[in-house]
Design a protein around this motif. Structure first.
Motif, mmCIF file in Angstrom:
data_model
loop_
_atom_site.group_PDB
_atom_site.id
_atom_site.type_symbol
_atom_site.label_atom_id
_atom_site.label_comp_id
_atom_site.label_asym_id
_atom_site.label_seq_id
_atom_site.Cartn_x
_atom_site.Cartn_y
_atom_site.Cartn_z
ATOM 1 N N UNK A 1 5.298 -3.354 3.442
ATOM 2 C CA UNK A 1 5.747 -2.127 3.672
ATOM 3 C C UNK A 1 5.167 -0.737 2.915
ATOM 4 N N UNK A 2 3.824 -1.185 2.677
ATOM 5 C CA UNK A 2 2.865 -0.176 1.815
ATOM 6 C C UNK A 2 2.546 0.865 3.098
ATOM 7 N N UNK A 3 2.267 2.071 2.489
ATOM 8 C CA UNK A 3 1.918 3.035 3.261
ATOM 9 C C UNK A 3 0.473 2.963 3.714
ATOM 10 N N UNK A 4 -0.287 2.380 2.832
ATOM 11 C CA UNK A 4 -2.030 2.044 3.119
ATOM 12 C C UNK A 4 -1.909 0.464 2.832
ATOM 13 N N UNK A 5 -1.659 -0.432 3.641
ATOM 14 C CA UNK A 5 -1.675 -1.812 3.690
ATOM 15 C C UNK A 5 -3.283 -2.251 3.710
#
Length: 678
Positions: A312-316
């Protein structure tokens, strides 16, 4: 006697007042109808300094308006160092009869601006905010990348114009001065011509028109752009779509003949709250399913089980799978996947120049529609010892067609497709990952790699990062930099050179290459290239390339490597890779005893050149050294100087062809013995 008029009854007076009021309202409405929809808003628009130029523009009208600024902390007496928070707006208006696809606007900031937030656009180079844009920046449209034409939209402003809201910090312009950019222009590759912008007060504007001399490629019959050529490309193809999620396939293609990636790490930025539910062919470094309950997605999907969610990271950060998971039904079984992050040049192995993975992406409101599809922005990719790539933002392209999985001759188009184009950038000073040293038969000293060629590290307290490197004896190249100090001091004493205090800092490079001009005879000359690996890492299927400049035509042969002449755009370049059995560059190893220095892994070969096609080459003047050197696609830092002819050797060497052949044979024998000892 004049009779006084009888008083008007109160009820009648009220009726007359209502009638007169209605007549005034109707008159005003009629007047407005005959005023082309005018009013205060239009009067304000006409008062703008760019109004007349905008009305006369038949192209793309750009404007930049400085709004306001306030002094930031710290408050300084030095006006040039004082920071100010500023706000500005920029706009891109399509006034043509055709659509403007994937608009790009350059703003030439020149006051050390740092952008903190941008609305209505993204930075084309994918830089994270806050971003230093003191040299200028190019904005790309997001979420509206294309501007439609006024004719087919009835002049709807929201469809023909994009506005960029800019907030940031700037320095050095004392009020009441207006810190304006140097220029603004459209940078679309379709061929626009922008004159010098007009500047009035706090407004800058320009009308960019189609360049009539620009030879456009064959027109695209669809509403989307054609795919662009680049060193590396990403394809983002949506395969299936539901109202709240979609299945997408990401394809990475390496097109450059001299670049590669090892253990690639891919990252991007989700702009609309998306999250990755599952993946095949790759995985995220952080698998945070349980942690997703604290993300914005959990606020909408209240009854959703986030345990199996990938990220769910904004920047995976996404990485490739190892080869042993290629046939894994759960996370593998995707064509071209699972190579442990290795992408080779297509000239070496086309099957290893592509990587593919698939994922299921969930969306959030207001994008709960099958057609509400937005790719992530700000793509970045990096590797172990590989080139630096500058990636543009995704552009909508024609849907990719996929062959029928059952083997029929039919094909199935993707729901939607985007392309991200990335090109190699030359490393900045002191930011390389490999370096080159020069030596020659006519000088007994070696010019080592530059000081801090790959960065200064953490040892600047005990060394001088700005001191020029000290010349070394040849045997010093075989030991790590930390063990060279004694040899450098002893060599300086023999040569009667001053020893600096403190000494120059290390080059801090994991890979170094020595180019040694071996000899110079009547019919040709030869050089030896040695590659040193100072890392605890084995380079598999390594390759190197050297650009020789105008004397490349004399190239004859490479003896211990596989050598190939390259064509455009890499003219005058020799591509080299290890022969079968020598395709590995081994890591650094320990000496026989703890007191002995560590020994680097190495590969070397002799290269021969003739004078037949390059009779005027002057070896003693330094024309036998390459102009550029690459290792695994990374451009290596070259020395700031070349060896000079020593006073004892003013004449060029007179080695024979037999000596060159014998030297080449010796190198091959040494390489063979090294391989047998493994």
């Amino acid at each position: 006697m004049v009779m006084a008029a009888p008083p008007v009854p109160l009820r009648r007076r009220r009726a007359l007042l209502v009638v007169s009021t209605l007549l005034a309202v109707v008159t005003a409405a009629v007047a407005q109808d005959y005023n082309d929809g005018g009013g205060d808003d239009e009067d304000d628009e006409k008062k703008k300094p760019q109004f007349k130029a905008q009305e006369a523009c038949n192209g793309v009208f750009l404007s930049y308006t400085f709004m306001e600024r306030t002094k930031e902390y710290p408050h300084l007496k030095n006006a040039t160092a004082q920071p100010y928070a500023f706000k500005a707006t920029a706009s891109v208006l399509n006034t043509m009869t055709e659509d403007l696809k994937a608009w790009q606007m350059f703003v030439g900031f020149e006051h050390k601006e740092i952008l903190v937030s941008v609305g209505g656009a993204v930075l084309l180079d994918g830089s994270d905010l806050p971003a230093n844009v003191s040299g200028g920046v190019t904005f790309a449209g997001y979420p509206m990348a294309d501007l439609l034409n006024s004719i087919e939209t009835a002049g709807e402003p929201s469809l023909i114009e994009s506005k960029i809201e800019i907030t940031g910090t700037q320095f050095g312009v004392k009020p009441p001065g207006k810190p304006m950019p140097k220029t603004i222009k459209l940078t679309n590759p379709e061929g626009f011509r922008c004159p010098a912008p007009n500047h009035k007060g706090s407004v800058m504007y320009v009308c960019c028109v189609k360049d009539r001399k620009f030879k456009a490629k064959k027109a695209n019959s669809t509403r989307y752009q054609t795919r662009r050529k680049a060193d590396l490309t990403f394809a983002y193809d949506v395969l299936q779509a539901t109202p709240n999620s979609y299945q997408v396939q990401v394809t990475i293609d390496n097109w450059s003949p001299i670049s590669r990636l090892d253990n690639w790490n891919l990252t991007w930025e989700w702009k609309r709250g998306e999250f990755i539910y599952n993946m095949k062919g790759a995985y995220t470094l952080l698998k945070e399913g349980p942690a997703c309950i604290y993300s914005p997605a959990a606020g909408y999907y209240k009854d959703f089980d986030f345990t199996p969610v990938y990220n769910c990271e904004k920047r995976p950060v996404i990485v490739d799978l190892p080869p042993e998971r290629e046939k894994d039904d759960a996370i593998g079984n995707v064509p071209f996947c699972c190579k442990n992050g290795t992408l080779l040049p297509p000239t070496m192995d086309p099957s290893k120049s592509r990587a593919v993975f698939q994922m299921q992406v969930y969306k959030l409101p207001p994008d709960l529609n099958r057609t509400a599809l937005y790719p992530p922005q700000n793509w970045k990719i990096s590797g172990k010892l590989n080139p630096q790539y500058a990636c543009g933002q995704p552009i909508r392209v024609n849907p990719q067609e996929f062959p029928d999985p059952t083997g029929l001759m039919s094909s199935t188009p993707a729901v939607a497709s985007w392309q991200v184009a990335c090109n190699i950038t030359r490393p900045k000073k002191r930011a390389s990952k490999c370096c080159v040293s020069f030596s020659a038969y006519y000088n007994d000293s070696v010019v080592p790699c530059n000081t801090c060629a790959c960065g200064c590290g953490n040892d600047m307290a005990t060394c001088d990062p700005d001191r020029q490197v000290m010349l070394l004896p040849p045997e010093a190249l075989l030991i790590p930099f930390d063990n060279r100090t004694a040899k450098a001091r002893a060599w300086a004493k023999i040569k009667h050179w001053r020893v600096p205090n403190p000494m120059p800092c290390s080059d801090n490079c994991g890979v170094s290459i020595n180019w040694h001009v071996m000899n110079n005879y009547k019919s040709g000359w030869s050089a030896r290239m040695t590659i040193f690996n100072w890392q605890d890492y084995t380079f598999k299927d390594w390759f190197a390339a050297v650009t020789m400049g105008s004397h490349f035509s004399g190239y004859e042969n490479v003896y211990s490597f596989n050598g190939t002449r390259m064509g455009a755009p890499f003219n005058n370049t020799i591509f080299m890779q290890g022969v079968p059995g020598l395709a590995y560059l081994d890591p650094i190893t320990y000496g026989k005893t703890p007191e002995e220095p560590r020994l680097p892994g190495k590969q070397q070969s002799v290269l021969s050149f003739t004078r037949k096609d390059a009779p005027n080459i002057d070896i003693p003047k330094g024309e036998g050294f390459p102009k550029r050197v690459y290792f695994d696609g990374e451009e290596c830092a070259l020395p700031d100087r070349i060896p000079k002819v020593s006073s004892a050797r003013r004449r060029a060497g007179t080695a024979s062809l037999g000596q060159v052949a014998m030297a080449a044979a010796l190198v091959m024998i040494v390489a063979l013995l090294d391989s047998l000892c493994l």
